[in-house]
Design an enzyme around this catalytic site. Structure first.
Site, PDB file in Angstrom:
ATOM      1  N   ASN A 168       0.791  -1.248   0.000  1.00  0.00           N
ATOM      2  CA  ASN A 168       0.000   0.000   0.000  1.00  0.00           C
ATOM      3  C   ASN A 168       0.817   1.289   0.000  1.00  0.00           C
ATOM      4  O   ASN A 168       0.258   2.368   0.093  1.00  0.00           O
ATOM      5  CB  ASN A 168      -1.011   0.030   1.160  1.00  0.00           C
ATOM      6  CG  ASN A 168      -2.089  -1.005   0.930  1.00  0.00           C
ATOM      7  OD1 ASN A 168      -2.485  -1.235  -0.213  1.00  0.00           O
ATOM      8  ND2 ASN A 168      -2.532  -1.658   1.984  1.00  0.00           N
ATOM      9  N   ASP A 191      -1.084  -8.102 -10.544  1.00  0.00           N
ATOM     10  CA  ASP A 191      -2.417  -7.502 -10.467  1.00  0.00           C
ATOM     11  C   ASP A 191      -2.634  -6.777  -9.138  1.00  0.00           C
ATOM     12  O   ASP A 191      -3.369  -5.794  -9.073  1.00  0.00           O
ATOM     13  CB  ASP A 191      -3.488  -8.584 -10.654  1.00  0.00           C
ATOM     14  CG  ASP A 191      -3.449  -9.158 -12.065  1.00  0.00           C
ATOM     15  OD1 ASP A 191      -3.151  -8.403 -12.999  1.00  0.00           O
ATOM     16  OD2 ASP A 191      -3.694 -10.367 -12.224  1.00  0.00           O
ATOM     17  N   GLU A 196      -3.201  -1.434  -6.429  1.00  0.00           N
ATOM     18  CA  GLU A 196      -2.778  -0.314  -5.566  1.00  0.00           C
ATOM     19  C   GLU A 196      -2.801   1.001  -6.338  1.00  0.00           C
ATOM     20  O   GLU A 196      -3.268   2.027  -5.844  1.00  0.00           O
ATOM     21  CB  GLU A 196      -1.338  -0.540  -5.073  1.00  0.00           C
ATOM     22  CG  GLU A 196      -1.241  -1.396  -3.853  1.00  0.00           C
ATOM     23  CD  GLU A 196       0.098  -1.155  -3.136  1.00  0.00           C
ATOM     24  OE1 GLU A 196       0.601  -0.024  -3.148  1.00  0.00           O
ATOM     25  OE2 GLU A 196       0.617  -2.117  -2.563  1.00  0.00           O
TER      26      GLU A 196
HETATM   27  C1  LIG Z   1      -7.919 -27.825 -14.404  1.00  0.00           C
HETATM   28  C2  LIG Z   1      -7.320 -26.512 -14.748  1.00  0.00           C
HETATM   29  C3  LIG Z   1      -7.959 -25.391 -13.998  1.00  0.00           C
HETATM   30  C4  LIG Z   1      -7.512 -24.057 -14.484  1.00  0.00           C
HETATM   31  C5  LIG Z   1      -8.443 -22.965 -14.037  1.00  0.00           C
HETATM   32  C6  LIG Z   1      -8.061 -21.720 -14.674  1.00  0.00           C
HETATM   33  C7  LIG Z   1      -8.945 -20.570 -14.365  1.00  0.00           C
HETATM   34  C8  LIG Z   1      -8.114 -19.366 -14.418  1.00  0.00           C
HETATM   35  C9  LIG Z   1      -8.862 -18.083 -14.385  1.00  0.00           C
HETATM   36  C10 LIG Z   1      -7.971 -17.035 -13.826  1.00  0.00           C
HETATM   37  C11 LIG Z   1      -8.595 -15.705 -13.795  1.00  0.00           C
HETATM   38  C12 LIG Z   1      -7.658 -14.759 -13.162  1.00  0.00           C
HETATM   39  C13 LIG Z   1      -8.257 -13.464 -12.871  1.00  0.00           C
HETATM   40  C14 LIG Z   1      -7.242 -12.585 -12.163  1.00  0.00           C
HETATM   41  C15 LIG Z   1      -7.061 -12.602 -10.888  1.00  0.00           C
HETATM   42  C16 LIG Z   1      -5.996 -11.801 -10.195  1.00  0.00           C
HETATM   43  O1  LIG Z   1      -6.464 -10.510  -9.942  1.00  0.00           O
HETATM   44  C17 LIG Z   1      -5.621 -12.463  -8.877  1.00  0.00           C
HETATM   45  C18 LIG Z   1      -4.433 -11.740  -8.230  1.00  0.00           C
HETATM   46  O2  LIG Z   1      -3.307 -11.856  -9.044  1.00  0.00           O
HETATM   47  P1  LIG Z   1      -1.800 -11.530  -8.564  1.00  0.00           P
HETATM   48  O3  LIG Z   1      -1.782 -10.153  -7.990  1.00  0.00           O
HETATM   49  O4  LIG Z   1      -0.957 -11.617  -9.795  1.00  0.00           O
HETATM   50  O5  LIG Z   1      -1.417 -12.512  -7.514  1.00  0.00           O
HETATM   51  N1  LIG Z   1      -5.262 -13.842  -9.109  1.00  0.00           N
HETATM   52  C19 LIG Z   1      -5.989 -14.852  -8.628  1.00  0.00           C
HETATM   53  O6  LIG Z   1      -6.914 -14.673  -7.916  1.00  0.00           O
HETATM   54  C20 LIG Z   1      -5.546 -16.252  -9.018  1.00  0.00           C
HETATM   55  C21 LIG Z   1      -6.684 -17.125  -9.388  1.00  0.00           C
HETATM   56  C22 LIG Z   1      -6.181 -18.483  -9.757  1.00  0.00           C
HETATM   57  C23 LIG Z   1      -7.281 -19.460  -9.882  1.00  0.00           C
HETATM   58  C24 LIG Z   1      -6.805 -20.847 -10.149  1.00  0.00           C
HETATM   59  N1  LIG Z   2       7.432  -3.912  -0.681  1.00  0.00           N
HETATM   60  C1  LIG Z   2       6.343  -4.653  -0.494  1.00  0.00           C
HETATM   61  N2  LIG Z   2       6.301  -5.564   0.508  1.00  0.00           N
HETATM   62  C2  LIG Z   2       5.228  -6.358   0.674  1.00  0.00           C
HETATM   63  N3  LIG Z   2       4.126  -6.307  -0.091  1.00  0.00           N
HETATM   64  C3  LIG Z   2       4.116  -5.431  -1.099  1.00  0.00           C
HETATM   65  C4  LIG Z   2       5.222  -4.564  -1.354  1.00  0.00           C
HETATM   66  N4  LIG Z   2       4.924  -3.800  -2.441  1.00  0.00           N
HETATM   67  C5  LIG Z   2       3.687  -4.159  -2.831  1.00  0.00           C
HETATM   68  N5  LIG Z   2       3.196  -5.131  -2.035  1.00  0.00           N
HETATM   69  C6  LIG Z   2       1.900  -5.838  -2.122  1.00  0.00           C
HETATM   70  O1  LIG Z   2       2.134  -7.132  -2.663  1.00  0.00           O
HETATM   71  C7  LIG Z   2       0.930  -7.624  -3.215  1.00  0.00           C
HETATM   72  C8  LIG Z   2       1.219  -8.533  -4.376  1.00  0.00           C
HETATM   73  O2  LIG Z   2       1.887  -7.821  -5.346  1.00  0.00           O
HETATM   74  P1  LIG Z   2       1.926  -8.185  -6.879  1.00  0.00           P
HETATM   75  O3  LIG Z   2       2.924  -7.253  -7.483  1.00  0.00           O
HETATM   76  O4  LIG Z   2       0.577  -8.148  -7.443  1.00  0.00           O
HETATM   77  O5  LIG Z   2       2.524  -9.651  -6.911  1.00  0.00           O
HETATM   78  P2  LIG Z   2       1.815 -11.079  -7.154  1.00  0.00           P
HETATM   79  O6  LIG Z   2       1.262 -11.032  -8.532  1.00  0.00           O
HETATM   80  O7  LIG Z   2       2.931 -12.056  -7.017  1.00  0.00           O
HETATM   81  O8  LIG Z   2       0.740 -11.239  -6.134  1.00  0.00           O
HETATM   82  C9  LIG Z   2       0.125  -6.417  -3.603  1.00  0.00           C
HETATM   83  O9  LIG Z   2      -1.130  -6.502  -3.027  1.00  0.00           O
HETATM   84  C10 LIG Z   2       0.894  -5.219  -3.059  1.00  0.00           C
HETATM   85  O10 LIG Z   2       0.056  -4.372  -2.310  1.00  0.00           O
END
Ligand SMILES: CCCCCCCCCCCCC/C=C/[C@@H](O)[C@H](COP(=O)(O)O)NC(=O)CCCCC
Ligand SMILES: Nc1ncnc2c1ncn2[C@@H]1O[C@H](COP(=O)(O)OP(=O)(O)O)[C@@H](O)[C@H]1O
Ligand SMILES: [Ca+2]
Length: 587
Positions: A168, A191, A196
């Site tokens: 944040n 994402d 943020e």
């Molecule tokens: C048998 C195979 C199953 C595969 C299922 C695939 C479905 C995938 C759909 C994913 C949609 C993702 C939408 C985006 C979500 C992101 O905002 C969120 C946070 O991402 P990040 O900050 O990079 O960590 N990601 C998720 O919530 C991951 C969902 C994964 C679900 C399997």
């Molecule tokens: N320096 C930091 N330390 C810990 N968490 C952080 C830092 N900078 C950003 N974040 C938080 O980390 C979370 C995950 O970040 P993101 O870049 O989306 O990686 P990922 O896709 O692996 O989840 C975000 O919700 C963000 O708020």
């Protein structure tokens, strides 16, 4: 009236002679043979010229400048096919021209620079960059400094870089610090990091406009600063769905040339308090459980989602809920129309006019959105109740490397609507089929227990105590219903009138395979399934279950242009290797 820049002359590249023409929107150069016949032409839209430098310049593997006075170097966007991804990779093309005189060289550099300013007015001069050093595979810093910063420097962009030290920090910076002089904000991360930036910029814009974000009916003010995403996270869905590839260089080039892609944003309220904004996935049930589980395994990096997805799938849960939604105009588009929102999408372009229609009359943007929350529209809400494997709302396709067509393949980035996906309780293998179809081109909505609706707003609530008694938790299939029937009861209310539907027919017979799998899957889960799930809001867990969601059309703008259709880029009609005219797509 400004006259269009036009320049034409012979130029040399090594020992080959070229006819170079700068005219209107294009800069092209054609090799001319000894008999004065035209050979291959390369044509680059002026808007895609990255930079023009005097002398013979290289930036890779490191910057070198040979300051010769008759030469100039043009850097431009060059496309290559990306293999598995749906979009095109962009790379930095470079050509070094020699002129017969210094005067002509100066004329070329001056005209090209003027033309690119005219044809891409949104190019940033100054950017605020936030790097999450812990996102994805923890390579954010390296990706930025080795791949992105040299390109920004080449394009003359100055950037203020903040490597975050806590979650944040980027949001708080955008809410409180002086942002004067910045044209855009770039996040290097996933994402969550994008989210943020989204919260910081939307919040800041509403503060400055004197609008309360806590009021779900307020017409939010669109953000003036563009957002750029350099993908370095785990899912990277917003980048994939707006660019078509996960590639730092491609994204950096979109930022440099000042591409602009509007994006719908969903606000999530509980009573009169803003909870969060979402663009990619607002998911209850399966996706909420996966996120909650994955937070315990952050150390696994991006793999945490695969592991948690498997565990949650095996736990075989479904949840009771009441979903109400305000349908979008079905005449404009449908989530089942099998179209795709690609660069230059006509549905989104038409929406711009519709979404901002009253702005000039009333002086307020989004006044048309405001009316959808008036009491007149109350009657249009549709209500469904039952048990769900998952309830998902997305403002865009949410395609990502795991699911190349996304949660809703025909959703639009900037049409002012979202797609609501209801997956009713079903047999574990049915749900597996649904999930599996996300990885292929098979239609995940063509299943009897799945519904998809294009919507403007959604409400979610838990059933009252009485209904919760009826749907007593048994882990997947409900008590009192014969397992062989595998149906469920739903109460549907359309325009306020209650209609009781007994036994929704899933249309599925249990196969022998399914019968054999049942004891194994249920053995993992049946005893202590919780009554409630949590909401996954773009990777953050919401603290409330009962929420009101509303789509705000084109609330923010990204440095992107939507997914480019590889086939359509060949305006010469030839295959990659034979393409010689009007096209910079090379294998
Ligand atoms: C048998 C195979 C199953 C595969 C299922 C695939 C479905 C995938 C759909 C994913 C949609 C993702 C939408 C985006 C979500 C992101 O905002 C969120 C946070 O991402 P990040 O900050 O990079 O960590 N990601 C998720 O919530 C991951 C969902 C994964 C679900 C399997
Ligand atoms: N320096 C930091 N330390 C810990 N968490 C952080 C830092 N900078 C950003 N974040 C938080 O980390 C979370 C995950 O970040 P993101 O870049 O989306 O990686 P990922 O896709 O692996 O989840 C975000 O919700 C963000 O708020
Ligand atoms: Ca949309």
């Amino acid at each position: 009236m400004e006259t269009e820049v036009r320049l034409e002359s012979s130029l040399w590249v090594g020992i080959k002679r070229y006819r170079a023409v700068l005219s209107g929107w294009h800069f092209n150069w054609t090799e001319v043979d000894k008999k004065n016949r035209d050979k291959k032409t390369i044509s680059v839209p002026v808007a895609e010229v990255v930079g023009v430098e005097e002398g013979r310049v290289e930036i890779l593997p490191q910057k070198s400048v040979e300051d010769t006075d008759k030469d100039f170097t043009v850097f431009y966007v060059k496309r290559i096919s990306s293999g598995s991804s749906c979009g095109l990779l962009w790379r930095l093309g470079r050509i070094q021209f020699s002129c017969p005189s210094r005067v002509l060289r100066d004329q070329w550099t001056k005209h090209l620079r003027t033309a690119l300013k005219t044809h891409s007015p949104l190019r940033p001069n100054r950017l605020l960059v936030f790097i999450n050093p812990f996102g994805g595979k923890k390579k954010g810093r390296k990706i930025y400094h080795s791949l992105v910063a040299p390109l920004f420097e080449l394009a003359g962009i100055s950037s203020h870089v903040v490597v975050t030290e806590r979650a944040n920090q980027a949001r708080d910076h955008l809410l409180k610090k002086d942002l004067t002089g910045f044209d855009g904000v770039v996040c290097v991360g996933g994402d969550g990091m994008f989210s943020e930036i989204l919260h910081g910029l939307i919040g800041r814009t509403q503060q400055e406009a004197g609008l309360s974000e806590n009021d779900p009916t307020v017409a939010l003010q669109p953000c003036p600063l563009h957002i750029g995403i350099i993908p370095a996270g785990s899912t990277d869905c917003v980048c994939y769905a707006t660019v078509g590839v996960i590639d730092a260089v491609t994204s950096a080039l979109h930022i440099i040339i000042g591409d602009s892609q509007p994006l719908d944003v969903c606000s999530v309220h509980q009573a009169s308090a803003l909870m969060r904004y979402s663009v990619s996935l607002l998911g209850y049930g399966f996706y909420g459980d996966v996120l909650a589980e994955s937070e315990k395994h952050r150390w696994m990096g991006p793999l945490r989602y695969d592991y948690s997805g498997t565990m949650v799938y095996l736990s075989n849960r479904s949840y009771a809920g009441i979903v109400q939604y305000l349908p979008a105009d079905p005449l404009l588009s449908s989530p089942r129309d099998r179209t795709r929102c690609l660069s230059g999408c006509s549905v989104c372009s038409r929406s711009t006019e519709r979404l901002f229609r009253h702005s000039s009359e009333s002086g307020s943007l989004y006044s048309s959105h405001f009316s959808q929350f008036s009491s007149d529209s109350e009657g249009e809400w549709v209500s469904v109740e039952g048990r769900f494997r998952c309830v998902s709302l997305t403002c865009m396709s949410s395609s990502c490397p795991k699911s190349p067509l996304g949660l809703s393949p025909s959703a639009h980035l900037a049409d002012g609507t979202g797609d609501l996906i209801l997956v009713w309780d079903t047999h574990p293998l049915g749900f597996l089929k649904f999930l599996y179809r996300h990885t292929s081109t098979e239609d995940q909505f063509d299943l009897p227990f799945v519904e998809v609706h294009r919507v403007k707003a959604v409400r979610f609530s838990l059933p009252s105590g009485k209904e919760e008694e009826v749907y007593k938790e048994t882990g997947g299939l409900r008590e009192g219903i014969d397992e062989e029937e595998r149906g469920y009861i739903e109460t549907v209310s359309r325009n306020g009138s209650q209609q009781h539907l007994a036994e929704r027919d899933t249309g599925q017979e249990m196969t022998n395979e399914q019968k054999m799998a049942t004891p194994f899957l249920c053995g993992l889960c049946c005893s202590k399934a919780p009554a409630k799930s949590v909401w996954n809001c773009d990777g953050e867990i919401l603290s409330s279950t009962e929420i009101l969601c509303r789509i705000h059309g084109q609330l923010v703008r990204l440095y992107a242009r939507g997914i480019e259709d590889g086939a359509a880029m060949h305006n010469c009609g030839k295959e990659n290797d034979n393409c010689q005219m009007g096209c910079t797509l090379n294998k």
